[in-house]
Design a protein around this motif. Structure first.
Motif, PDB file in Angstrom:
ATOM      1  N   VAL A  14       1.935   3.932   0.177  1.00  0.00           N
ATOM      2  CA  VAL A  14       1.030   3.867   1.327  1.00  0.00           C
ATOM      3  C   VAL A  14       1.865   3.457   2.535  1.00  0.00           C
ATOM      4  O   VAL A  14       2.407   2.347   2.576  1.00  0.00           O
ATOM      5  N   ARG A  16       2.314   2.788   6.579  1.00  0.00           N
ATOM      6  CA  ARG A  16       1.669   2.453   7.859  1.00  0.00           C
ATOM      7  C   ARG A  16       2.774   2.282   8.890  1.00  0.00           C
ATOM      8  O   ARG A  16       3.610   1.388   8.754  1.00  0.00           O
ATOM      9  N   GLY A  17       2.778   3.155   9.889  1.00  0.00           N
ATOM     10  CA  GLY A  17       3.812   3.071  10.921  1.00  0.00           C
ATOM     11  C   GLY A  17       5.213   3.179  10.347  1.00  0.00           C
ATOM     12  O   GLY A  17       6.147   2.549  10.837  1.00  0.00           O
ATOM     13  N   GLY A  18       5.359   3.956   9.279  1.00  0.00           N
ATOM     14  CA  GLY A  18       6.670   4.155   8.669  1.00  0.00           C
ATOM     15  C   GLY A  18       7.081   3.039   7.731  1.00  0.00           C
ATOM     16  O   GLY A  18       8.142   3.109   7.101  1.00  0.00           O
ATOM     17  N   ILE A  19       6.252   2.002   7.625  1.00  0.00           N
ATOM     18  CA  ILE A  19       6.542   0.876   6.730  1.00  0.00           C
ATOM     19  C   ILE A  19       5.777   1.087   5.415  1.00  0.00           C
ATOM     20  O   ILE A  19       4.618   1.496   5.435  1.00  0.00           O
ATOM     21  N   VAL A  20       6.434   0.823   4.292  1.00  0.00           N
ATOM     22  CA  VAL A  20       5.729   0.907   3.010  1.00  0.00           C
ATOM     23  C   VAL A  20       4.845  -0.334   2.893  1.00  0.00           C
ATOM     24  O   VAL A  20       5.330  -1.438   2.693  1.00  0.00           O
ATOM     25  N   GLU A  21       3.537  -0.133   3.042  1.00  0.00           N
ATOM     26  CA  GLU A  21       2.612  -1.274   2.990  1.00  0.00           C
ATOM     27  C   GLU A  21       2.225  -1.596   1.554  1.00  0.00           C
ATOM     28  O   GLU A  21       2.108  -2.761   1.187  1.00  0.00           O
ATOM     29  N   SER A  22       1.995  -0.571   0.739  1.00  0.00           N
ATOM     30  CA  SER A  22       1.545  -0.761  -0.634  1.00  0.00           C
ATOM     31  C   SER A  22       2.069   0.382  -1.497  1.00  0.00           C
ATOM     32  O   SER A  22       2.448   1.439  -0.976  1.00  0.00           O
ATOM     33  N   VAL A  23       2.077   0.165  -2.801  1.00  0.00           N
ATOM     34  CA  VAL A  23       2.547   1.179  -3.746  1.00  0.00           C
ATOM     35  C   VAL A  23       1.599   1.200  -4.943  1.00  0.00           C
ATOM     36  O   VAL A  23       1.221   0.135  -5.448  1.00  0.00           O
ATOM     37  N   HIS A  24       1.232   2.397  -5.367  1.00  0.00           N
ATOM     38  CA  HIS A  24       0.387   2.561  -6.552  1.00  0.00           C
ATOM     39  C   HIS A  24       1.220   3.095  -7.711  1.00  0.00           C
ATOM     40  O   HIS A  24       1.842   4.146  -7.591  1.00  0.00           O
ATOM     41  N   LEU A  25       1.213   2.370  -8.819  1.00  0.00           N
ATOM     42  CA  LEU A  25       1.870   2.852 -10.030  1.00  0.00           C
ATOM     43  C   LEU A  25       0.849   3.531 -10.928  1.00  0.00           C
ATOM     44  O   LEU A  25      -0.358   3.428 -10.700  1.00  0.00           O
ATOM     45  N   ARG A 281      -7.893   5.026  -4.072  1.00  0.00           N
ATOM     46  CA  ARG A 281      -7.208   5.475  -2.853  1.00  0.00           C
ATOM     47  C   ARG A 281      -6.185   6.586  -3.061  1.00  0.00           C
ATOM     48  O   ARG A 281      -6.181   7.550  -2.294  1.00  0.00           O
ATOM     49  N   LEU A 310      -5.317   4.652   8.626  1.00  0.00           N
ATOM     50  CA  LEU A 310      -5.829   4.592   9.996  1.00  0.00           C
ATOM     51  C   LEU A 310      -5.476   3.294  10.727  1.00  0.00           C
ATOM     52  O   LEU A 310      -5.480   2.208  10.144  1.00  0.00           O
ATOM     53  N   GLY A 311      -5.175   3.429  12.006  1.00  0.00           N
ATOM     54  CA  GLY A 311      -5.070   2.305  12.929  1.00  0.00           C
ATOM     55  C   GLY A 311      -5.907   2.664  14.146  1.00  0.00           C
ATOM     56  O   GLY A 311      -5.703   3.720  14.752  1.00  0.00           O
ATOM     57  N   VAL A 316      -2.082   6.565  11.429  1.00  0.00           N
ATOM     58  CA  VAL A 316      -0.804   5.917  11.746  1.00  0.00           C
ATOM     59  C   VAL A 316       0.098   5.920  10.512  1.00  0.00           C
ATOM     60  O   VAL A 316       1.143   5.285  10.499  1.00  0.00           O
TER      61      VAL A 316
END
Lengths: 323, 323
Positions: A14, A16-25, A281, A310-311, A316
């Protein structure tokens, strides 16, 4: 049993703004039309509670025991519907055709899944109800099957009721996997354990059936044809299960709670996935990527899988499959 | 930056009928009152987007730049509120005291978080609105800070607006971590990257401030005291952030979207956690376990962390911390 965490790998990130916010395994298995594993991420043999992704298999079991319904009612039997007015009317009709009413339903009362439908239901003065819970088509079809088979409708949810024994046998047969454990689903129906690859095998079998010589009219073919013909009844407005089936002719796709998705293709290819954390998600993005691996045109399923982050209401970032 | 997936470990298992249905990975750090790491699961230095868990830090920045509000308004500035009527009235009062109205708000319109409040809002004929979005207290306080500091209110959300530069500096100073990246939060405000251990350090500093000699009346002490005194304003009915603060005197706890939680204790101990997959489901159970590791009585926080898994509306399992 192979614990669901065994060998799980990243399925989606996941951003956000190019940053890895979350990861789903999780786990994904893609079957080729010949039944061989074409792609495996994670461990195809993990034990999964496939939740509502089992409904099409349970519907096959119901047809095998005498359920007589048209394709629309059959699609509702396989549905996790939004409880939009047409879904609710369809479930009531299914019950009425069996001489029953919604007072016979014993699934968990709930609001409609669809926010607008939920608002309208509540604004009309109604409380959470069994008929508006997303599994009410399955429960109505279970009751109608009891009537057809001469089984008591009372206690139809019981693990040892003849209906549930029959459905358990159907799930085991279609998946090719013995049901090792039974628990209780959110809606109150028995929930049978299976494996991820078993789930994929069952969907391959269903989706191919309408197109296999000599299989027309079999329970498998009827379930697949009903779902593919009535994708809106299987879910509803805006739902990705509906949109995937609308996008790919003959696709039989069913979402399940806690991060499950299964889909079969008319050529006998199939996909099953389990998001380890149970989140909905990343499901659409991962299913789209897996369907492409199964040979589906990316142009058809890419837009359904697109999941923006979304932002201020604008994209975003996005949920990106890791494969 | 250390990618958020680095070294993530299982934090909680979701059990249904004794079967592991799902697993949540992530990171937890527990700080002792002396600032040392007492417990680390996963990697304390991962980069996190702490989302609404940053609000108390941003509120410190606002006070440092002239925001003048009472404790109730300050609690709302730190809130992800339910938009129950008293929350909405408080936000409007905060705006009015600065000579502003809700038309000055530029956060993303949304329905109230609380389902009953959302139904009532919609039934009264309202659409999604900025004032009912859960961050409206923060945005109102941002605007009031602009008025107090003599900055333009127009464009207050801009990354380069003097308000946002000031809040970014406050976040960096309180966490002890340089803000490496800025993106956009769901509500439209700038969102500053930090690290999990940095977030824990900031909450330790806040929560201890009201109890440290010579710190009374500092922005840190005021924010902590306001949240601890008005936990309902920080979240609302049924919300676990509210319940944790009600259960533990002096606790300063704030949830954040995508699986973040941070909490500081009056003795200077602190906890921060990030659920890798972004799910809210295991947060309360994991925070409760982490608070026990920080020295809090299990009897106080255990009931708040208890997270049943339901079948037919009855517990058939639970979300169990893995530590």
């Amino acid at each position: 049993m192979t614990d669901v965490a065994t060998g799980a790998v990243p399925l989606a990130r996941v951003l956000r703004g190019g940053i890895v916010e979350s990861v789903h395994l999780g786990h994904v298995v893609v079957l080729a039309p010949d039944g061989e594993v074409r792609l495996a991420l994670g461990e195809p043999d993990v034990t999964v509670l496939a939740r509502s992704s089992l409904k099409p298999l349970q519907a096959v079991g119901m047809l095998r025991h005498g359920l007589r319904v048209d394709d629309r009612a059959l699609a509702l039997a396989c549905a996790s519907h939004n409880a939009e007015p047409e879904h609710v009317a369809g479930v009531r009709a299914l019950l009425a055709d069996a001489g029953l009413t919604e007072r016979d339903l014993d699934n968990t009362p709930d609001w409609p899944l669809d926010p607008d439908a939920a608002f309208a239901w509540r604004a009309a003065g109604h409380d959470r109800a069994p008929v508006t819970q997303n599994c009410s088509g399955k429960h109505a079809a279970m009751l109608a099957t009891c009537v057809a088979a001469g089984w008591p409708t009372a206690g139809y949810r019981g693990e040892d009721h003849p209906l549930q024994r029959a459905l358990r046998a159907a799930v085991a047969e279609l998946t090719g996997v013995a049901v090792e454990r039974t628990t209780i689903d959110g809606c109150g129906a028995p929930l049978f354990s299976t494996t991820l690859v078993g789930l994929a095998r069952a969907f391959a079998r269903l989706a191919r059936a309408p197109h296999d010589e000599g299989h027309a009219g079999t329970p498998e073919a009827r379930v697949a044809a009903a779902m593919a013909a009535h994708p809106w009844l299987v879910a509803g407005a805006g739902r990705d299960a509906t949109r995937f089936m609308q996008a790919v002719p003959g696709l039989v796709a069913k979402d399940g709670a806690d991060g499950v998705y299964a889909a079969g293709l008319p050529d006998g290819g199939a996909v099953a996935l389990k998001v380890l954390d149970g989140s909905a998600r990343p499901r659409a993005a991962v299913l789209a990527a897996a369907l492409v691996a199964a040979g589906v045109d990316r142009g058809a399923v890419g837009p359904v899988g697109a999941t923006p982050v979304l932002g201020h209401g604008e994209p975003v970032g996005s949920v990106e499959p890791a494969f």
